[in-house]
Design an enzyme around this catalytic site. Sequence first.
Site, PDB file in Angstrom:
ATOM      1  N   GLU A 106      -1.973  -2.779  -7.157  1.00  0.00           N
ATOM      2  CA  GLU A 106      -1.678  -4.434  -7.376  1.00  0.00           C
ATOM      3  C   GLU A 106      -2.466  -4.788  -9.123  1.00  0.00           C
ATOM      4  O   GLU A 106      -1.167  -5.624  -9.585  1.00  0.00           O
ATOM      5  CB  GLU A 106      -3.317  -5.250  -6.757  1.00  0.00           C
ATOM      6  CG  GLU A 106      -2.269  -5.688  -5.183  1.00  0.00           C
ATOM      7  CD  GLU A 106      -4.179  -5.336  -4.617  1.00  0.00           C
ATOM      8  OE1 GLU A 106      -5.149  -4.782  -4.753  1.00  0.00           O
ATOM      9  OE2 GLU A 106      -3.978  -6.892  -4.140  1.00  0.00           O
ATOM     10  N   GLU A 126      -4.097  -0.433   1.910  1.00  0.00           N
ATOM     11  CA  GLU A 126      -5.176  -0.977   2.964  1.00  0.00           C
ATOM     12  C   GLU A 126      -6.009  -1.771   3.867  1.00  0.00           C
ATOM     13  O   GLU A 126      -6.915  -1.148   4.572  1.00  0.00           O
ATOM     14  CB  GLU A 126      -5.585  -2.714   1.800  1.00  0.00           C
ATOM     15  CG  GLU A 126      -5.527  -2.773   0.139  1.00  0.00           C
ATOM     16  CD  GLU A 126      -4.569  -2.439  -0.549  1.00  0.00           C
ATOM     17  OE1 GLU A 126      -3.784  -2.116  -0.022  1.00  0.00           O
ATOM     18  OE2 GLU A 126      -4.411  -2.974  -1.617  1.00  0.00           O
TER      19      GLU A 126
HETATM   20  C1  3H9 Z   1      -8.188  -1.700  -3.020  1.00  0.00           C
HETATM   21  O1  3H9 Z   1      -7.460  -0.994  -3.716  1.00  0.00           O
HETATM   22  C2  3H9 Z   1      -8.381  -3.759  -2.354  1.00  0.00           C
HETATM   23  C3  3H9 Z   1      -8.128  -4.256  -3.092  1.00  0.00           C
HETATM   24  O2  3H9 Z   1      -6.426  -4.144  -2.021  1.00  0.00           O
HETATM   25  C4  3H9 Z   1      -8.467  -5.009  -3.891  1.00  0.00           C
HETATM   26  C5  3H9 Z   1      -9.926  -5.118  -4.399  1.00  0.00           C
HETATM   27  C6  3H9 Z   1     -10.809  -6.048  -4.946  1.00  0.00           C
HETATM   28  N1  3H9 Z   1     -12.219   5.398  -3.603  1.00  0.00           N
HETATM   29  O3  3H9 Z   1      -8.333  12.141  -0.722  1.00  0.00           O
HETATM   30  P1  3H9 Z   1      -9.139  13.018  -2.052  1.00  0.00           P
HETATM   31  C7  3H9 Z   1     -12.467  10.046  -3.588  1.00  0.00           C
HETATM   32  S1  3H9 Z   1      -8.854  -0.280  -1.115  1.00  0.00           S
HETATM   33  C8  3H9 Z   1     -13.595   5.817  -4.061  1.00  0.00           C
HETATM   34  O4  3H9 Z   1     -10.016  14.701  -1.246  1.00  0.00           O
HETATM   35  P2  3H9 Z   1      -6.452  13.848  -2.619  1.00  0.00           P
HETATM   36  C9  3H9 Z   1     -12.565  10.822  -2.697  1.00  0.00           C
HETATM   37  O5  3H9 Z   1     -13.847  10.126  -1.386  1.00  0.00           O
HETATM   38  C10 3H9 Z   1      -8.969   0.467  -2.011  1.00  0.00           C
HETATM   39  N2  3H9 Z   1     -13.458   6.952  -3.483  1.00  0.00           N
HETATM   40  O6  3H9 Z   1      -7.240  13.631  -2.882  1.00  0.00           O
HETATM   41  C11 3H9 Z   1     -12.555  11.980  -3.328  1.00  0.00           C
HETATM   42  O7  3H9 Z   1     -14.248  12.093  -3.418  1.00  0.00           O
HETATM   43  P3  3H9 Z   1     -14.634  13.790  -2.681  1.00  0.00           P
HETATM   44  C12 3H9 Z   1      -7.156   1.460  -1.500  1.00  0.00           C
HETATM   45  C13 3H9 Z   1     -12.050   7.697  -3.533  1.00  0.00           C
HETATM   46  O8  3H9 Z   1      -5.644  14.133  -4.097  1.00  0.00           O
HETATM   47  C14 3H9 Z   1     -12.137  12.119  -4.172  1.00  0.00           C
HETATM   48  O9  3H9 Z   1     -11.957  10.921  -4.516  1.00  0.00           O
HETATM   49  N3  3H9 Z   1      -6.942   2.835  -2.098  1.00  0.00           N
HETATM   50  C15 3H9 Z   1     -11.366   6.729  -3.564  1.00  0.00           C
HETATM   51  O10 3H9 Z   1      -5.708  14.315  -1.470  1.00  0.00           O
HETATM   52  C16 3H9 Z   1     -10.948  12.708  -4.410  1.00  0.00           C
HETATM   53  O11 3H9 Z   1      -9.688  12.348  -3.124  1.00  0.00           O
HETATM   54  C17 3H9 Z   1      -6.739   3.459  -0.828  1.00  0.00           C
HETATM   55  O12 3H9 Z   1      -6.942   3.612   0.327  1.00  0.00           O
HETATM   56  C18 3H9 Z   1     -11.346   5.783  -3.757  1.00  0.00           C
HETATM   57  N4  3H9 Z   1     -10.376   3.975  -3.709  1.00  0.00           N
HETATM   58  O13 3H9 Z   1      -6.252  12.026  -2.386  1.00  0.00           O
HETATM   59  C19 3H9 Z   1      -6.419   5.513  -1.941  1.00  0.00           C
HETATM   60  N5  3H9 Z   1      -9.496   7.289  -3.184  1.00  0.00           N
HETATM   61  O14 3H9 Z   1     -14.343  14.567  -3.561  1.00  0.00           O
HETATM   62  C20 3H9 Z   1      -7.382   6.170  -0.975  1.00  0.00           C
HETATM   63  C21 3H9 Z   1     -10.011   8.679  -3.232  1.00  0.00           C
HETATM   64  O15 3H9 Z   1     -16.015  13.549  -3.021  1.00  0.00           O
HETATM   65  N6  3H9 Z   1      -7.432   7.166  -1.287  1.00  0.00           N
HETATM   66  N7  3H9 Z   1     -11.787   8.616  -3.447  1.00  0.00           N
HETATM   67  O16 3H9 Z   1     -14.455  13.239  -1.566  1.00  0.00           O
HETATM   68  C22 3H9 Z   1      -6.131   8.114  -1.035  1.00  0.00           C
HETATM   69  O17 3H9 Z   1      -5.920   7.619  -0.244  1.00  0.00           O
HETATM   70  C23 3H9 Z   1      -6.472   9.414  -1.597  1.00  0.00           C
HETATM   71  O18 3H9 Z   1      -7.649   9.762  -2.239  1.00  0.00           O
HETATM   72  C24 3H9 Z   1      -4.740   9.546  -3.080  1.00  0.00           C
HETATM   73  C25 3H9 Z   1      -5.586  10.692  -3.254  1.00  0.00           C
HETATM   74  C26 3H9 Z   1      -4.054   9.530  -2.662  1.00  0.00           C
HETATM   75  C27 3H9 Z   1      -6.213   9.052  -3.771  1.00  0.00           C
END
Ligand code: 3H9
Length: 704
Positions: A106, A126
């Site tokens: 975004e 999301e």
């Molecule tokens: C949003 O953006 C809302 C908006 O529309 C509006 C806002 C106003 N937050 O998955 P991994 C942590 S909603 C906090 O193992 P990978 C994860 O918990 C968000 N923490 O690595 C982990 O921690 P730990 C929309 C996060 O390489 C560590 O980072 N975004 C977040 O396999 C490593 O993650 C999503 O839905 C986060 N956003 O995959 C994306 N993301 O080591 C969600 C990650 O302590 N994230 N962590 O266990 C993902 O899909 C994957 O983490 C990503 C990396 C593909 C980024």
Amino acid sequence: MGGASLERHGAIGVITIDNPPVNAMSVGVPGAILSRLEEAGADDAIEAIVLRGGGRGALAGADIAMFGKPWPEDEPTLRHVIPAIERSTKPVIAALAGYCLGGGLEMALSCHYRVASRETGVGQPEVLLGFPPGAGGTQRLPRIANVSTALAMIVDGTRVPAEKAAEHGILDRVIEGDLLQGAVAFAEERAAGGPPHPLARDRTPVLDDPGIFEATRERLARRARGQRAPLACLECVEMALSLPFDEGIRREREVFEACMASAESKALRHVFFAERQARRVPGIGKETPARPVERAAIVGAGTMGTGIATCFANAGIPVRLTDSDGGALERALAAIRSGYESRVARGRIGTADAEARMALIEPVETMEGVAGADLVIEAVFEEMPLKEEVFRTLDAACDEGAIIASNTSYLDVNHLADTVPRRRDAGCVLGMHFFSPAQVMRLLEVVRTDSASPETLATVLALAQRLGKLAVVAGVCHGFIGNRMLEGYTRQVRFLLEEGASPVDVDAAMTGFGMAMGPCAVADLAGLDVSWRKRKADAHLRDPSKRYSAVADRLCERGRFGQKTGAGYYRYEPGSRTPIPDPEVDALIAEVAAESGIARRSIGADEIVERLLYPLVNEGARLLDEGIALRASDVDLVWINGYGFPRWRGGVMHWADGVGLAAIHETVARLDESEDYWEPAPLLNRLAADGKGFADLDRAARGG
Ligand code: 3H9
């Protein structure tokens, strides 16, 4: 606390967001970006601004851990950053690497331009967390890509690779080589070109397919039963066409906030963290060496062995497949080939890819042929003497240090380890319980034997990730986590049928709750004969004083083994998988009930759901107390990924917390007074008495 820095590359200011590991927009980060934007804006020597993520470059969006928690007053949010970018008189170029997701995308969509390295994936995931994008994604993306592309990305949460994103206009350039250099060069070009620099908000969405909203609505009605978020996403994208931009943004925010506060979103966020938590296994750390698995072997070319071999080939790992029955081996290879051919026909993979995968599977005639494999999985019939024999032969045939795993779904893996003492003492025996069809189902129960070494466990956990599986570690017991819980669930199905529910009633109640399939339809699909054989073999272990339902036995006695015989709990037309209610089954059930003197009555959906799910909660509590499951959230993952429990309900233990353990305990204790099998688990007693939930238990175990 994360931050952001500003560096000058000639006339280009490069803002780098620094919040490892994925540059989420945690508290402090938006404020830091705003300050750097202001600084760059005020610096006359800067003509254009590049905005990027530090480290590996990911921009994972909002900080998911902050949802539902208070955001400190006076701390800017992403929603302050976005208008600041749009107000910038200097062009802002988002430079993307790795992942650019959610609020990350975004923010990028609010920039004047976007460039990315080739391996980048962009998306609005999301919806997978139970809400639509909340920082303008539903209004800007359809103004940049066409509406049907934007709608699919937002409603399904799928990631789009850079090249495709560029085709859809989401990216202005895919950069080969060094991203920063390429982004700076791009920024220089655009700065030199002068204004105006385009903003998404000024564009008009292009409705490329006028029927897309209706078609998507219909698709969601089938696929997203019971969920709110996918439809909310659709409604927000529709607003991009019907409302002025700023009004669309305002409405999107309202929908976002309402969804965010829902039980659905809470459940999905719980699952997000549960999946990451499951990787944390006591005794296994980053420092625990995982051995490479370069070659694998599978013993047993039945349905499971065939599926498991396919998993390895799909992951690019050479695998040998063996079976004492040469015919079975041939049939397995034919089935794998035909599976690949059908994927090629559906455009899922290319012909060359299918051939390459096929070439990784090598049939070998004898078990001695598995020598040289780093890991061997036995997937022979579920009979202990047979498995013992296979283990002994493998022990002699395999290289020293090779891991031997059993794909048993119930049996004692510690006992199997004892049959090969040398390998047991080397810590090289454990269970790897795949779910059928193994090449499709995401769950892998990793059964930790008493003797398994940390290295063996770490090796298998790393391997699971390569295979694309979600590994959940379980201790040794009859049925491990999933199947042990399943027993109470299926038992109650038979009892409910006797008491007056029909298979349609039971299945409709459970699919209405959100289960992927009803238990009777599942039994027909899996085949009723396997558990019938097992019940007959274990008959001597049954407590004759306890209630027993002969419904399933009777079906099998009539040759009704499920879909494979055209009849089970339902009947099936030849070549069809559609269950058709069968009066013969109703009569059979009534007969069994009459023999047991059970008065039949009408049973409502709520009672069916309680009677099937409360035994799961109760057994889940026992598994936790016994240490078979490490945490309640692991139990949730097992039931979501192995048994079709709705992800959007967060798994059975999370759901139970929502119902309230005191209420569940009360029902379980009441049923215990009049029926067998309902004794409340000690942990359920304790938690209910203390007014606590399973989440409290998990939190305490994490030390938080
Ligand atoms: C949003 O953006 C809302 C908006 O529309 C509006 C806002 C106003 N937050 O998955 P991994 C942590 S909603 C906090 O193992 P990978 C994860 O918990 C968000 N923490 O690595 C982990 O921690 P730990 C929309 C996060 O390489 C560590 O980072 N975004 C977040 O396999 C490593 O993650 C999503 O839905 C986060 N956003 O995959 C994306 N993301 O080591 C969600 C990650 O302590 N994230 N962590 O266990 C993902 O899909 C994957 O983490 C990503 C990396 C593909 C980024």
